[in-house]
Design a protein around this motif. Sequence first.
Motif, PDB file in Angstrom:
ATOM      1  N   GLY A 157       0.648  -1.196   0.067  1.00 21.28           N
ATOM      2  CA  GLY A 157      -0.049   0.128   0.079  1.00 21.28           C
ATOM      3  C   GLY A 157       0.871   1.103   0.044  1.00 21.28           C
ATOM      4  N   MET A 158       0.348   2.305  -0.479  1.00 21.86           N
ATOM      5  CA  MET A 158       1.050   3.816  -0.645  1.00 21.86           C
ATOM      6  C   MET A 158      -0.141   4.639  -0.619  1.00 21.86           C
ATOM      7  SD  MET A 158       4.235   2.956  -1.645  1.00 21.86           S
ATOM      8  CE  MET A 158       5.038   4.378  -2.320  1.00 21.86           C
ATOM      9  N   PRO A 159       0.571   5.823   0.212  1.00 20.08           N
ATOM     10  CA  PRO A 159      -0.340   7.259   0.197  1.00 20.08           C
ATOM     11  C   PRO A 159      -0.969   7.439  -1.141  1.00 20.08           C
ATOM     12  CG  PRO A 159       1.577   7.410   1.499  1.00 20.08           C
ATOM     13  CD  PRO A 159       1.932   6.099   0.575  1.00 20.08           C
ATOM     14  N   ALA A 160      -2.020   7.959  -1.324  1.00 18.73           N
ATOM     15  CA  ALA A 160      -2.777   8.192  -2.690  1.00 18.73           C
ATOM     16  C   ALA A 160      -1.835   9.198  -3.507  1.00 18.73           C
ATOM     17  CB  ALA A 160      -3.977   8.706  -2.364  1.00 18.73           C
ATOM     18  N   GLY A 161      -1.060   9.952  -3.048  1.00 23.92           N
ATOM     19  CA  GLY A 161      -0.315  10.796  -3.848  1.00 23.92           C
ATOM     20  C   GLY A 161       0.857  10.308  -4.279  1.00 23.92           C
ATOM     21  N   SER A 162       1.396   9.024  -3.748  1.00 27.56           N
ATOM     22  CA  SER A 162       2.604   8.756  -4.240  1.00 27.56           C
ATOM     23  C   SER A 162       2.469   6.963  -4.673  1.00 27.56           C
ATOM     24  CB  SER A 162       3.678   8.607  -3.141  1.00 27.56           C
ATOM     25  OG  SER A 162       2.945   7.776  -1.746  1.00 27.56           O
ATOM     26  N   ALA A 163       1.257   6.592  -4.930  1.00 24.32           N
ATOM     27  CA  ALA A 163       1.039   5.259  -5.432  1.00 24.32           C
ATOM     28  C   ALA A 163       1.263   5.463  -6.970  1.00 24.32           C
ATOM     29  CB  ALA A 163      -0.460   5.027  -5.243  1.00 24.32           C
ATOM     30  N   ILE A 164       1.839   4.379  -7.328  1.00 27.50           N
ATOM     31  CA  ILE A 164       2.466   4.156  -8.826  1.00 27.50           C
ATOM     32  C   ILE A 164       1.389   3.037  -9.460  1.00 27.50           C
ATOM     33  CG2 ILE A 164       4.286   3.614 -10.277  1.00 27.50           C
ATOM     34  CD1 ILE A 164       6.154   4.422  -7.733  1.00 27.50           C
ATOM     35  N   ALA A 165       0.500   3.277 -10.130  1.00 28.49           N
ATOM     36  CA  ALA A 165      -0.542   2.427 -10.606  1.00 28.49           C
ATOM     37  C   ALA A 165       0.282   1.288 -11.562  1.00 28.49           C
ATOM     38  CB  ALA A 165      -1.308   3.204 -11.535  1.00 28.49           C
ATOM     39  N   ASP A 166       1.283   1.689 -12.322  1.00 27.35           N
ATOM     40  CA  ASP A 166       2.018   1.058 -13.283  1.00 27.35           C
ATOM     41  C   ASP A 166       3.483   0.642 -12.713  1.00 27.35           C
ATOM     42  OD1 ASP A 166       3.438   3.331 -13.297  1.00 27.35           O
ATOM     43  OD2 ASP A 166       3.559   3.491 -15.564  1.00 27.35           O
ATOM     44  N   ASP A 167       3.455   0.416 -11.451  1.00 27.30           N
ATOM     45  CA  ASP A 167       4.633  -0.167 -10.856  1.00 27.30           C
ATOM     46  C   ASP A 167       4.797  -1.624 -11.351  1.00 27.30           C
ATOM     47  OD1 ASP A 167       6.364  -0.147  -8.756  1.00 27.30           O
ATOM     48  OD2 ASP A 167       5.459  -1.499  -7.413  1.00 27.30           O
ATOM     49  N   ASN A 168       6.049  -1.832 -11.417  1.00 26.36           N
ATOM     50  CA  ASN A 168       6.764  -3.069 -11.988  1.00 26.36           C
ATOM     51  C   ASN A 168       7.502  -3.744 -10.932  1.00 26.36           C
ATOM     52  OD1 ASN A 168       7.742  -5.126 -13.660  1.00 26.36           O
ATOM     53  ND2 ASN A 168       8.591  -3.668 -15.009  1.00 26.36           N
ATOM     54  N   SER A 169       6.764  -5.092 -10.747  1.00 28.31           N
ATOM     55  CA  SER A 169       7.600  -6.002  -9.563  1.00 28.31           C
ATOM     56  C   SER A 169       7.914  -7.204 -10.490  1.00 28.31           C
ATOM     57  CB  SER A 169       6.287  -6.503  -8.646  1.00 28.31           C
ATOM     58  OG  SER A 169       6.057  -5.521  -8.061  1.00 28.31           O
ATOM     59  N   GLY A 170       8.034  -7.079 -11.801  1.00 26.35           N
ATOM     60  CA  GLY A 170       8.819  -8.081 -12.500  1.00 26.35           C
ATOM     61  C   GLY A 170       7.935  -8.831 -13.362  1.00 26.35           C
ATOM     62  N   VAL A 171       8.192 -10.316 -13.516  1.00 28.95           N
ATOM     63  CA  VAL A 171       7.538 -11.183 -14.650  1.00 28.95           C
ATOM     64  C   VAL A 171       7.330 -12.434 -13.909  1.00 28.95           C
ATOM     65  CG1 VAL A 171       7.728 -12.327 -16.596  1.00 28.95           C
ATOM     66  CG2 VAL A 171       8.696 -10.041 -16.686  1.00 28.95           C
ATOM     67  N   LEU A 172       6.215 -13.203 -13.978  1.00 28.64           N
ATOM     68  CA  LEU A 172       5.901 -14.424 -13.700  1.00 28.64           C
ATOM     69  C   LEU A 172       5.286 -15.061 -14.833  1.00 28.64           C
ATOM     70  CD1 LEU A 172       4.551 -14.443 -10.058  1.00 28.64           C
ATOM     71  CD2 LEU A 172       6.756 -15.168 -10.625  1.00 28.64           C
ATOM     72  N   THR A 173       5.790 -15.770 -15.750  1.00 24.14           N
ATOM     73  CA  THR A 173       5.263 -16.404 -16.763  1.00 24.14           C
ATOM     74  C   THR A 173       5.567 -17.876 -16.791  1.00 24.14           C
ATOM     75  OG1 THR A 173       6.946 -15.985 -18.308  1.00 24.14           O
ATOM     76  CG2 THR A 173       5.183 -14.296 -18.293  1.00 24.14           C
ATOM     77  N   TYR A 174       4.576 -18.769 -17.279  1.00 23.50           N
ATOM     78  CA  TYR A 174       4.713 -20.240 -17.259  1.00 23.50           C
ATOM     79  C   TYR A 174       5.358 -20.527 -16.017  1.00 23.50           C
ATOM     80  CZ  TYR A 174       3.542 -19.650 -22.141  1.00 23.50           C
ATOM     81  OH  TYR A 174       3.061 -19.725 -23.236  1.00 23.50           O
ATOM     82  N   VAL A 175       4.797 -20.381 -14.888  1.00 25.83           N
ATOM     83  CA  VAL A 175       4.949 -20.700 -13.394  1.00 25.83           C
ATOM     84  C   VAL A 175       4.254 -21.784 -12.767  1.00 25.83           C
ATOM     85  CG1 VAL A 175       5.826 -19.957 -11.272  1.00 25.83           C
ATOM     86  CG2 VAL A 175       6.345 -18.657 -13.150  1.00 25.83           C
ATOM     87  N   ILE A 176       4.589 -22.889 -12.325  1.00 24.76           N
ATOM     88  CA  ILE A 176       3.745 -23.909 -11.440  1.00 24.76           C
ATOM     89  C   ILE A 176       4.092 -23.789 -10.082  1.00 24.76           C
ATOM     90  CG2 ILE A 176       3.061 -26.011 -11.491  1.00 24.76           C
ATOM     91  CD1 ILE A 176       3.768 -26.387 -14.414  1.00 24.76           C
ATOM     92  N   ALA A 177       3.064 -23.588  -9.318  1.00 25.52           N
ATOM     93  CA  ALA A 177       3.164 -23.859  -7.773  1.00 25.52           C
ATOM     94  C   ALA A 177       2.230 -24.906  -7.216  1.00 25.52           C
ATOM     95  CB  ALA A 177       2.944 -22.633  -6.987  1.00 25.52           C
ATOM     96  N   GLU A 178       2.953 -25.686  -6.589  1.00 30.33           N
ATOM     97  CA  GLU A 178       2.241 -26.904  -6.242  1.00 30.33           C
ATOM     98  C   GLU A 178       2.307 -27.097  -4.658  1.00 30.33           C
ATOM     99  OE1 GLU A 178       2.700 -30.083  -9.958  1.00 30.33           O
ATOM    100  OE2 GLU A 178       4.393 -30.046  -8.449  1.00 30.33           O
ATOM    101  N   TYR A 179       1.375 -27.491  -4.259  1.00 33.33           N
ATOM    102  CA  TYR A 179       1.283 -28.020  -2.677  1.00 33.33           C
ATOM    103  C   TYR A 179       1.385 -27.003  -1.725  1.00 33.33           C
ATOM    104  CZ  TYR A 179       1.309 -32.473  -5.131  1.00 33.33           C
ATOM    105  OH  TYR A 179       1.397 -33.515  -5.959  1.00 33.33           O
ATOM    106  N   THR A 180       0.966 -25.826  -2.129  1.00 35.48           N
ATOM    107  CA  THR A 180       1.175 -24.521  -1.303  1.00 35.48           C
ATOM    108  C   THR A 180       0.052 -24.373  -0.197  1.00 35.48           C
ATOM    109  OG1 THR A 180      -0.257 -23.356  -3.023  1.00 35.48           O
ATOM    110  CG2 THR A 180       1.948 -23.249  -3.379  1.00 35.48           C
ATOM    111  N   GLY A 181       0.142 -23.174   0.615  1.00 36.07           N
ATOM    112  CA  GLY A 181      -0.851 -22.710   1.494  1.00 36.07           C
ATOM    113  C   GLY A 181      -0.756 -22.868   2.961  1.00 36.07           C
ATOM    114  N   ALA A 182       0.636 -23.217   3.161  1.00 36.56           N
ATOM    115  CA  ALA A 182       0.803 -23.467   4.549  1.00 36.56           C
ATOM    116  C   ALA A 182       0.086 -22.654   5.592  1.00 36.56           C
ATOM    117  CB  ALA A 182       2.339 -23.453   4.900  1.00 36.56           C
ATOM    118  N   LYS A 183      -0.398 -23.199   6.475  1.00 37.27           N
ATOM    119  CA  LYS A 183      -1.311 -22.241   7.604  1.00 37.27           C
ATOM    120  C   LYS A 183      -0.413 -22.204   8.740  1.00 37.27           C
ATOM    121  CE  LYS A 183      -5.632 -22.512  10.047  1.00 37.27           C
ATOM    122  NZ  LYS A 183      -6.947 -23.214  10.213  1.00 37.27           N
ATOM    123  N   ILE A 184      -0.339 -20.745   9.022  1.00 34.31           N
ATOM    124  CA  ILE A 184       0.386 -20.317  10.302  1.00 34.31           C
ATOM    125  C   ILE A 184      -0.679 -20.583  11.335  1.00 34.31           C
ATOM    126  CG2 ILE A 184       1.429 -18.250  11.475  1.00 34.31           C
ATOM    127  CD1 ILE A 184       2.296 -17.599   8.341  1.00 34.31           C
TER     128      ILE A 184
END
Length: 399
Positions: A153-180
Amino acid sequence: MKKSILSMLAIAALTFSSCSEDDNNDPVDNSGIITSNADIIAGDLHGTIEGNVTLKSNVEYLLTGALLVKDGYTLTIEAGTTVKVEAGRTDTYVAVEQGAKIMAAGTAAKPITFTSNATNPAAGDWGGIVIAGKTQTNKGAAVQSEVAGLTYGMPAGSAIADDNSGVLTYVIAEYTGAKINGDAEFNGFSFYTVGSGTTLENLVVKYGFDDGVEFFGGTVDLKNILCVNIADDMFDFTGGYTGTITNAFGVREAGFSTASKDPRGIEGDSNESDADALPRSTPTFEGVTIMNFSTETELTAGAEIRRGTEATINNIAFIAVGDAMFGNLVDTKDDSGNGSVTFTNAYKMGNVGENKVGGTITGDIVEDANLFNGTAVAAGKGANFSVFAWSGYTIPTVN
């Protein structure tokens, strides 16, 4: 003196035995700093990334704890890489801070896979992939994520709508969801205020103990996601999510009985404390299929749209096969605030229940007995399953 030495040896042996026990609830020491590839230990992958590093496709990795990418740095994962994860822990996950990036660009021929190392793997064996970006949420300007301890989250005036956190393509995630605990569970993929500059395409989550994918605010779009045997919600969003999800296929197979108290195909919230909080969740879905083959556990709802959400869903198929069921078809009623949804080209087949209306449901959901012919979903109705051929997964068949 002899007695003293024997006592010391006994104590040492007891201490060694105690320390050698495989107590999966003990946290792994994640204090190691990774600044270059030289710092990566393939068979004991964990730590804090403070450099630009790469996981190689020709190396066998075992994730033994949290792998955290710090602000300003990039984790690159080569196409074809497989990361096995030590099963049974709640502290095994990959997390990307605000300002950091993950570049996981797999291909159809060489996907990137995260999976359990257990002999008999199960949903919840490890955490998942968690990314935080710099867009807005209606939960506040600097909020802590449910898992992994990231700020989002960011303050309204400093939020970056097109922020770039990278690339995830053709990714498989199996047996996830550990419960704390009852309030903190990992999803297959968790996107916290991730921006539209990020590329999310061709993702698969199989055997997830919580949600397949969840968006916490953010503007990022997602194209082509397959969720198979998810214990809770297949596709989830909250906190002012405004992106578009295109071609989403979710299926619960016959015999899969792992379930939360209220598993759903789509679960959509805006804000559970203030249904009018801004930005409001206004997602768009383009091409969705929700299928249930399991007679052990019904889906509580095909779609639950609530708490101020205003959703648009174009071309969706709700399918219950044989004696499998949905409790409700579409539910817009909630004590913390109703929701609204507009459908175009919506179809249903089987025991999918009725609508539960508290907010607004616009558009008809048409009965179609030919939506699923036992081997395939009718062409042009719901998600296009053929695009997931690269994953090797096939829709269950029935007589």
